[in-house]
Scaffold this active site. Structure first.
Site, PDB file in Angstrom:
ATOM      1  N   HIS A 266       0.881  -1.189   0.000  1.00 42.97           N
ATOM      2  CA  HIS A 266       0.000   0.000   0.000  1.00 42.97           C
ATOM      3  C   HIS A 266       0.909   1.227   0.000  1.00 42.97           C
ATOM      4  CE1 HIS A 266      -3.521   2.342   0.604  1.00 42.97           C
ATOM      5  NE2 HIS A 266      -3.831   2.048   1.850  1.00 42.97           N
ATOM      6  N   HIS A 305      -2.420  -2.559  -9.530  1.00 41.13           N
ATOM      7  CA  HIS A 305      -3.416  -1.957  -8.646  1.00 41.13           C
ATOM      8  C   HIS A 305      -4.643  -2.848  -8.629  1.00 41.13           C
ATOM      9  CE1 HIS A 305      -6.136   1.023  -6.913  1.00 41.13           C
ATOM     10  NE2 HIS A 305      -5.036   1.610  -6.487  1.00 41.13           N
ATOM     11  N   ASP A 361       2.609   5.336  -6.689  1.00 42.06           N
ATOM     12  CA  ASP A 361       3.861   5.249  -5.930  1.00 42.06           C
ATOM     13  C   ASP A 361       5.098   5.114  -6.811  1.00 42.06           C
ATOM     14  OD1 ASP A 361       2.732   5.318  -3.304  1.00 42.06           O
ATOM     15  OD2 ASP A 361       1.942   3.320  -3.679  1.00 42.06           O
TER      16      ASP A 361
HETATM   17  N1  CMC Z   1       4.745  -7.132  -9.969  1.00 37.36           N
HETATM   18  C1  CMC Z   1       4.629  -8.341 -10.538  1.00 37.36           C
HETATM   19  N2  CMC Z   1       3.492  -9.025 -10.627  1.00 37.36           N
HETATM   20  C2  CMC Z   1       2.399  -8.457 -10.129  1.00 37.36           C
HETATM   21  C3  CMC Z   1       2.419  -7.191  -9.529  1.00 37.36           C
HETATM   22  C4  CMC Z   1       3.652  -6.509  -9.470  1.00 37.36           C
HETATM   23  N3  CMC Z   1       3.745  -5.282  -8.920  1.00 37.36           N
HETATM   24  N4  CMC Z   1       1.180  -6.861  -9.105  1.00 37.36           N
HETATM   25  C5  CMC Z   1       0.398  -7.897  -9.427  1.00 37.36           C
HETATM   26  N5  CMC Z   1       1.126  -8.869 -10.044  1.00 37.36           N
HETATM   27  C6  CMC Z   1       0.636 -10.126 -10.611  1.00 37.36           C
HETATM   28  C7  CMC Z   1       0.380 -11.152  -9.524  1.00 37.36           C
HETATM   29  O1  CMC Z   1       1.533 -11.923  -9.292  1.00 37.36           O
HETATM   30  C8  CMC Z   1      -0.756 -11.932 -10.118  1.00 37.36           C
HETATM   31  O2  CMC Z   1      -0.224 -12.784 -11.118  1.00 37.36           O
HETATM   32  P1  CMC Z   1      -0.844 -14.251 -11.327  1.00 37.36           P
HETATM   33  O3  CMC Z   1      -2.228 -14.002 -11.854  1.00 37.36           O
HETATM   34  O4  CMC Z   1       0.074 -14.901 -12.288  1.00 37.36           O
HETATM   35  O5  CMC Z   1      -0.859 -14.903  -9.969  1.00 37.36           O
HETATM   36  C9  CMC Z   1      -1.577 -10.885 -10.848  1.00 37.36           C
HETATM   37  O6  CMC Z   1      -0.645  -9.846 -11.192  1.00 37.36           O
HETATM   38  C10 CMC Z   1      -2.696 -10.281 -10.002  1.00 37.36           C
HETATM   39  O7  CMC Z   1      -2.118  -9.814  -8.790  1.00 37.36           O
HETATM   40  P2  CMC Z   1      -2.859  -9.800  -7.396  1.00 37.36           P
HETATM   41  O8  CMC Z   1      -1.839  -9.899  -6.310  1.00 37.36           O
HETATM   42  O9  CMC Z   1      -3.982 -10.784  -7.391  1.00 37.36           O
HETATM   43  O10 CMC Z   1      -3.492  -8.358  -7.434  1.00 37.36           O
HETATM   44  P3  CMC Z   1      -4.070  -7.543  -6.206  1.00 37.36           P
HETATM   45  O11 CMC Z   1      -5.179  -6.732  -6.729  1.00 37.36           O
HETATM   46  O12 CMC Z   1      -4.383  -8.452  -5.058  1.00 37.36           O
HETATM   47  O13 CMC Z   1      -2.841  -6.632  -5.751  1.00 37.36           O
HETATM   48  C11 CMC Z   1      -1.361  -4.810  -5.520  1.00 37.36           C
HETATM   49  C12 CMC Z   1      -2.741  -5.271  -6.002  1.00 37.36           C
HETATM   50  C13 CMC Z   1      -1.284  -3.297  -5.620  1.00 37.36           C
HETATM   51  C14 CMC Z   1      -1.195  -5.195  -4.051  1.00 37.36           C
HETATM   52  C15 CMC Z   1      -0.282  -5.487  -6.398  1.00 37.36           C
HETATM   53  O14 CMC Z   1      -0.408  -5.076  -7.735  1.00 37.36           O
HETATM   54  C16 CMC Z   1       1.135  -5.209  -5.893  1.00 37.36           C
HETATM   55  O15 CMC Z   1       1.620  -5.912  -5.007  1.00 37.36           O
HETATM   56  N6  CMC Z   1       1.827  -4.134  -6.435  1.00 37.36           N
HETATM   57  C17 CMC Z   1       3.144  -3.792  -5.958  1.00 37.36           C
HETATM   58  C18 CMC Z   1       3.023  -2.929  -4.711  1.00 37.36           C
HETATM   59  C19 CMC Z   1       2.512  -1.538  -5.040  1.00 37.36           C
HETATM   60  O16 CMC Z   1       2.995  -0.860  -5.930  1.00 37.36           O
HETATM   61  N7  CMC Z   1       1.523  -1.079  -4.236  1.00 37.36           N
HETATM   62  C20 CMC Z   1       0.948   0.250  -4.385  1.00 37.36           C
HETATM   63  C21 CMC Z   1      -0.467   0.174  -4.854  1.00 37.36           C
HETATM   64  S1  CMC Z   1      -1.140   1.743  -5.428  1.00 37.36           S
HETATM   65  C22 CMC Z   1      -1.154   2.827  -4.105  1.00 37.36           C
HETATM   66  C23 CMC Z   1      -1.647   2.306  -2.818  1.00 37.36           C
HETATM   67  O17 CMC Z   1      -2.630   1.583  -2.711  1.00 37.36           O
HETATM   68  O18 CMC Z   1      -0.997   2.599  -1.829  1.00 37.36           O
END
Ligand code: CMC
Length: 432
Positions: A266, A305, A361
């Site tokens: 986050h 996201h 971010d």
């Molecule tokens: N790098 C690589 N792979 C990713 C990433 C990433 N940053 N984000 C998602 N994926 C992949 C994930 O591995 C999954 O792949 P698969 O379908 O093969 O298993 C797929 O994309 C869907 O990911 P998810 O974890 O189910 O998605 P989510 O909606 O639960 O997570 C998130 C959203 C923001 C937590 C995630 O994208 C992430 O960890 N991003 C990196 C951390 C980040 O930049 N966070 C800031 C978010 S925006 C501002 C805020 O909220 O603070």
């Protein structure tokens, strides 16, 4: 009769009609679907709330497929270009943009509350020397709860508004005092400047000879606060609402929200992006890094996201602002790595097929670093901007007659009822 969802339960052969409103069914309407009359009824299972609306809200709208973000109907790019953070905070909290008189009063009310109680400052001064800024901010905000005896009267609109103003007013001061404590410097009291200008002054006055707040940096930071002001039911806002639902004072709810924001998935992502760019170190090493992300060794921080499946509109504005800031500060050498990393990721099938784009971010840390903020303060800056959204969402929850204490259910998978085993005789007599 309005739209309904017809459900046939194949376990019993019974048919049900469940009302659909705003593309949503009420999870409790499924409770009438049961096999035996004394069953609990059908539940929904939704870890991470992937598909659950927890509230009705009039504050912020996101269309994740189109990359649209609106506050009270106004597009984020227009707000960021034409309105200050305090005006946007007013919009988010009060529902409309302020006219001149309302702006003057709101600004006056906030700037009159920027000092923090001595007791809270003593809490900050007692922290160990560490760069755990978010842990300190959680504790400092919680400490405010001990200073305002009336804060728990959450059903009284005037009391509520007083605490909301205090939270927006005091969070920059808490943040600056935490930084001054960490860097072994005396505090600089709040002064009558703009919201961002006062914060920059409390942070950096005296750190360089003849330090003066640079107007371009003051304006850029204000825009960054606007971009972070609210983002509907994200993790920290949901925590604010969840804690708020048991009706403690808002300082305790906001402290919880800051805790949620601190995580690297986050608000802590801005700090993690910088660590990542530093670890990559050179544009030559990007392909190797991307391969490791695709193998699942780690995530590309600042990408992806839950809601946006398109470019985050806030990231677009931040990327443009970076040029404005770097003109004053000199460029951040990590920018080249970030730009190329983005280009390579956006063309790669792994990221394309999962609709992973840069989020808010990805570029913000580069700007904060160029402005002189240490990395551990990046999520704190996010929290300063987000306080407006947290308190507005909290008040919306308190006023909403449909809301109840947040209390999810679970699917129990542990052992069924069983008797404890008999203890060995020696042990039993020892206890007797
Ligand atoms: N790098 C690589 N792979 C990713 C990433 C990433 N940053 N984000 C998602 N994926 C992949 C994930 O591995 C999954 O792949 P698969 O379908 O093969 O298993 C797929 O994309 C869907 O990911 P998810 O974890 O189910 O998605 P989510 O909606 O639960 O997570 C998130 C959203 C923001 C937590 C995630 O994208 C992430 O960890 N991003 C990196 C951390 C980040 O930049 N966070 C800031 C978010 S925006 C501002 C805020 O909220 O603070």
């Amino acid at each position: 009769m309005g739209d309904t969802l017809s459900i046939k339960d194949k376990r019993t052969g019974r048919d049900y009609e469940v009302p659909i409103q705003a593309e949503t069914i009420k999870a409790v309407d499924l409770r009438k679907i049961r096999v035996k009359p004394d069953d609990f009824g059908l539940m929904t299972y939704d870890p991470g709330f992937m598909n659950t609306a927890s509230c009705r809200s009039s504050i912020t709208f996101i269309d994740g497929d189109k990359g649209i973000l609106l506050h009270r109907g106004y597009p984020i790019d227009q707000l960021a270009e034409h309105y200050s953070h305090l005006e946007v905070a007013y919009l988010i909290v009060c529902g409309e943009l302020p006219d001149e008189r309302q702006h003057r009063q709101w600004r006056g009310a906030i700037m009159a509350e920027t000092e923090i109680p001595d007791a809270t400052n003593r809490v900050i001064q007692s922290f160990p020397e560490s760069d755990q800024s978010m842990g300190m901010l959680v504790s400092a905000i919680a400490a405010l709860s001990t200073c305002y005896a009336d804060a728990g009267k959450v059903d009284d609109p005037e009391t509520r508004r007083r605490q909301m103003i205090r939270l927006i007013a005091k969070i920059p001061t808490l943040a600056a005092y935490i930084y001054r404590h960490q860097s072994g410097r005396p505090i600089v009291h709040p002064s009558d400047r703009s919201y961002a200008g006062n914060f920059l002054n409390m942070m950096f006055a005296g750190t360089k000879p003849n330090y003066e707040v640079h107007p371009d940096l003051e304006q850029a930071l204000d825009v960054l606060f606007v971009l972070h002001a609210d983002h509907e039911q994200n993790c920290s806002t949901s925590v604010m609402r969840c804690i708020g639902s048991s009706r403690p004072d808002p300082y305790l709810a906001a402290a919880g929200a800051v805790g949620a924001l601190a995580g690297p998935l986050h608000g802590g992502a801005n700090e993690a992006v910088l660590e990542m760019l530093e670890a990559i170190g050179s544009t030559k090493r990007i392909p190797e890094y991307i391969e490791r992300v695709k193998k699942g060794d780690f995530r590309l921080m600042g990408f992806g996201h839950r809601v946006y499946k398109n470019y985050d509109p806030r990231a677009r504005i931040i990327k443009r602002m970076a040029d404005q800031v770097f003109k004053v500060t000199g460029t951040n050498p990590l920018l080249d790595i970030a730009l190329e990393l983005e280009q390579i990721a956006l063309q790669d099938d792994y990221f394309k097929s999962r609709k992973l784009y840069p989020n808010v971010d990805f570029y913000s840390g580069l700007i904060y670093q160029a402005m002189g903020f240490p990395a551990s303060m990046f999520p704190v800056l996010f929290a300063i901007g987000r306080m407006a959204g947290w308190v507005a969402q909290w008040e919306e929850l308190i006023k909403d007659p449909e809301q109840k204490i947040a209390r999810p259910r679970q699917i129990y998978e542990g052992p069924a009822t069983r008797d404890v085993p008999a203890k060995a005789k020696a042990e039993a007599s020892e206890r007797a």
